[in-house]
Design a protein around this motif. Structure first.
Motif, PDB file in Angstrom:
ATOM      1  N   ASN A  43      54.739 -16.544  18.419  1.00 48.25           N
ATOM      2  CA  ASN A  43      55.791 -15.548  18.232  1.00 48.25           C
ATOM      3  C   ASN A  43      55.273 -14.317  17.485  1.00 48.25           C
ATOM      4  O   ASN A  43      55.891 -13.829  16.547  1.00 48.25           O
ATOM      5  N   GLU A  44      54.108 -13.819  17.926  1.00 42.29           N
ATOM      6  CA  GLU A  44      53.472 -12.658  17.308  1.00 42.29           C
ATOM      7  C   GLU A  44      53.674 -11.415  18.169  1.00 42.29           C
ATOM      8  O   GLU A  44      53.905 -11.496  19.372  1.00 42.29           O
ATOM      9  N   ASN A  45      53.525 -10.254  17.539  1.00 50.06           N
ATOM     10  CA  ASN A  45      53.621  -8.978  18.230  1.00 50.06           C
ATOM     11  C   ASN A  45      52.414  -8.808  19.148  1.00 50.06           C
ATOM     12  O   ASN A  45      51.306  -9.178  18.795  1.00 50.06           O
ATOM     13  N   PHE A  46      52.622  -8.196  20.303  1.00 50.57           N
ATOM     14  CA  PHE A  46      51.577  -8.038  21.310  1.00 50.57           C
ATOM     15  C   PHE A  46      50.703  -6.798  21.100  1.00 50.57           C
ATOM     16  O   PHE A  46      49.643  -6.691  21.682  1.00 50.57           O
ATOM     17  N   THR A  47      51.148  -5.864  20.293  1.00 44.05           N
ATOM     18  CA  THR A  47      50.481  -4.574  20.178  1.00 44.05           C
ATOM     19  C   THR A  47      49.024  -4.677  19.743  1.00 44.05           C
ATOM     20  O   THR A  47      48.141  -4.078  20.354  1.00 44.05           O
ATOM     21  N   LYS A  48      48.733  -5.422  18.694  1.00 43.77           N
ATOM     22  CA  LYS A  48      47.353  -5.544  18.208  1.00 43.77           C
ATOM     23  C   LYS A  48      46.491  -6.396  19.125  1.00 43.77           C
ATOM     24  O   LYS A  48      45.319  -6.106  19.322  1.00 43.77           O
ATOM     25  N   SER A  49      47.056  -7.426  19.697  1.00 43.93           N
ATOM     26  CA  SER A  49      46.279  -8.333  20.541  1.00 43.93           C
ATOM     27  C   SER A  49      45.985  -7.757  21.925  1.00 43.93           C
ATOM     28  O   SER A  49      44.992  -8.122  22.544  1.00 43.93           O
ATOM     29  N   LEU A  50      46.857  -6.874  22.406  1.00 43.86           N
ATOM     30  CA  LEU A  50      46.705  -6.313  23.747  1.00 43.86           C
ATOM     31  C   LEU A  50      46.753  -4.781  23.676  1.00 43.86           C
ATOM     32  O   LEU A  50      47.679  -4.145  24.201  1.00 43.86           O
ATOM     33  N   PRO A  51      45.735  -4.157  23.071  1.00 48.06           N
ATOM     34  CA  PRO A  51      45.761  -2.702  22.858  1.00 48.06           C
ATOM     35  C   PRO A  51      45.671  -1.870  24.140  1.00 48.06           C
ATOM     36  O   PRO A  51      46.083  -0.709  24.139  1.00 48.06           O
ATOM     37  N   ARG A  52      45.166  -2.429  25.235  1.00 49.65           N
ATOM     38  CA  ARG A  52      45.054  -1.678  26.484  1.00 49.65           C
ATOM     39  C   ARG A  52      46.417  -1.363  27.083  1.00 49.65           C
ATOM     40  O   ARG A  52      46.596  -0.356  27.759  1.00 49.65           O
ATOM     41  N   LEU A  53      47.387  -2.205  26.832  1.00 52.19           N
ATOM     42  CA  LEU A  53      48.695  -2.027  27.441  1.00 52.19           C
ATOM     43  C   LEU A  53      49.407  -0.814  26.858  1.00 52.19           C
ATOM     44  O   LEU A  53      49.211  -0.450  25.702  1.00 52.19           O
ATOM     45  N   SER A  54      50.247  -0.222  27.674  1.00 52.65           N
ATOM     46  CA  SER A  54      50.988   0.965  27.247  1.00 52.65           C
ATOM     47  C   SER A  54      52.131   0.580  26.306  1.00 52.65           C
ATOM     48  O   SER A  54      52.515  -0.590  26.197  1.00 52.65           O
ATOM     49  N   GLU A  55      52.690   1.594  25.688  1.00 54.50           N
ATOM     50  CA  GLU A  55      53.846   1.383  24.808  1.00 54.50           C
ATOM     51  C   GLU A  55      54.999   0.759  25.597  1.00 54.50           C
ATOM     52  O   GLU A  55      55.711  -0.105  25.102  1.00 54.50           O
ATOM     53  N   ARG A  56      55.159   1.178  26.835  1.00 54.46           N
ATOM     54  CA  ARG A  56      56.222   0.640  27.694  1.00 54.46           C
ATOM     55  C   ARG A  56      55.983  -0.831  28.012  1.00 54.46           C
ATOM     56  O   ARG A  56      56.924  -1.635  28.032  1.00 54.46           O
ATOM     57  N   GLU A  57      54.727  -1.184  28.297  1.00 51.82           N
ATOM     58  CA  GLU A  57      54.412  -2.595  28.586  1.00 51.82           C
ATOM     59  C   GLU A  57      54.618  -3.444  27.341  1.00 51.82           C
ATOM     60  O   GLU A  57      55.135  -4.557  27.433  1.00 51.82           O
ATOM     61  N   HIS A  58      54.230  -2.923  26.178  1.00 53.96           N
ATOM     62  CA  HIS A  58      54.487  -3.652  24.929  1.00 53.96           C
ATOM     63  C   HIS A  58      55.980  -3.852  24.718  1.00 53.96           C
ATOM     64  O   HIS A  58      56.419  -4.932  24.316  1.00 53.96           O
ATOM     65  N   ALA A  59      56.778  -2.815  24.987  1.00 57.78           N
ATOM     66  CA  ALA A  59      58.231  -2.920  24.829  1.00 57.78           C
ATOM     67  C   ALA A  59      58.795  -4.003  25.737  1.00 57.78           C
ATOM     68  O   ALA A  59      59.654  -4.783  25.319  1.00 57.78           O
ATOM     69  N   LEU A  61      57.139  -6.642  26.976  1.00 59.28           N
ATOM     70  CA  LEU A  61      56.683  -7.945  26.478  1.00 59.28           C
ATOM     71  C   LEU A  61      57.478  -8.382  25.251  1.00 59.28           C
ATOM     72  O   LEU A  61      57.726  -9.567  25.048  1.00 59.28           O
ATOM     73  N   ASP A  62      57.868  -7.416  24.433  1.00 63.24           N
ATOM     74  CA  ASP A  62      58.661  -7.728  23.237  1.00 63.24           C
ATOM     75  C   ASP A  62      60.128  -7.986  23.569  1.00 63.24           C
ATOM     76  O   ASP A  62      60.929  -8.230  22.680  1.00 63.24           O
ATOM     77  N   GLY A  63      60.480  -7.900  24.858  1.00 67.25           N
ATOM     78  CA  GLY A  63      61.831  -8.233  25.290  1.00 67.25           C
ATOM     79  C   GLY A  63      62.811  -7.085  25.272  1.00 67.25           C
ATOM     80  O   GLY A  63      64.020  -7.301  25.313  1.00 67.25           O
ATOM     81  N   ASN A  64      62.308  -5.863  25.217  1.00 62.71           N
ATOM     82  CA  ASN A  64      63.217  -4.735  25.105  1.00 62.71           C
ATOM     83  C   ASN A  64      63.639  -4.145  26.437  1.00 62.71           C
ATOM     84  O   ASN A  64      64.809  -4.159  26.768  1.00 62.71           O
ATOM     85  N   MET A  65      62.684  -3.593  27.217  1.00 62.71           N
ATOM     86  CA  MET A  65      63.056  -2.966  28.485  1.00 62.71           C
ATOM     87  C   MET A  65      61.831  -2.580  29.302  1.00 62.71           C
ATOM     88  O   MET A  65      60.735  -2.468  28.764  1.00 62.71           O
ATOM     89  N   CYS A  66      62.045  -2.330  30.592  1.00 60.40           N
ATOM     90  CA  CYS A  66      60.969  -1.912  31.487  1.00 60.40           C
ATOM     91  C   CYS A  66      60.684  -0.421  31.316  1.00 60.40           C
ATOM     92  O   CYS A  66      61.412   0.284  30.616  1.00 60.40           O
ATOM     93  N   GLY A  67      59.636   0.071  31.964  1.00 62.69           N
ATOM     94  CA  GLY A  67      59.257   1.475  31.866  1.00 62.69           C
ATOM     95  C   GLY A  67      60.332   2.425  32.343  1.00 62.69           C
ATOM     96  O   GLY A  67      60.546   3.482  31.746  1.00 62.69           O
ATOM     97  N   SER A  68      61.042   2.083  33.411  1.00 61.27           N
ATOM     98  CA  SER A  68      62.109   2.958  33.926  1.00 61.27           C
ATOM     99  C   SER A  68      63.250   3.080  32.928  1.00 61.27           C
ATOM    100  O   SER A  68      63.752   4.176  32.661  1.00 61.27           O
ATOM    101  N   CYS A  69      63.666   1.974  32.346  1.00 56.36           N
ATOM    102  CA  CYS A  69      64.744   2.001  31.351  1.00 56.36           C
ATOM    103  C   CYS A  69      64.265   2.717  30.090  1.00 56.36           C
ATOM    104  O   CYS A  69      65.003   3.482  29.478  1.00 56.36           O
TER     105      CYS A  69
END
Length: 78
Positions: A43-59, A61-69
């Motif tokens: 249950n850790e944040n994805f940002t540090k572990s997966l730095p290649r991913l965009s802010e939208r992809e991190h959002a 993965l964190d359960g917030n929303m897709c890039g379009s939203c």
């Protein structure tokens, strides 16, 4: 920084956006996928572990929303 794994994505994580209910695929290398699984298990944040991913992809993965939203709500940043 150039991504030396470009085009070498052997795993895909499919996640449903809780806002619009669309399925979004996030391609990952095997190494990234293992890191993703560890983050989920701990249950850790994805940002540090997966730095290649965009802010939208991190959002997503964190359960917030897709890039379009994300763009609809916050504009074209990220």
């Amino acid at each position: 920084m150039k991504n030396k794994n470009k085009g070498n994505y052997s795993k895909v994580v499919s996640i449903m956006c809780p806002q619009c209910l669309e399925m979004v695929d996030i391609p990952m290398t095997r190494k990234e996928y293992r890191k993703y699984q560890r983050c989920v298990a701990k249950n850790e944040n994805f940002t540090k572990s997966l730095p290649r991913l965009s802010e939208r992809e991190h959002a997503l993965l964190d359960g917030n929303m897709c890039g379009s939203c994300y763009t609809r709500i916050f504009g074209a940043t990220g």
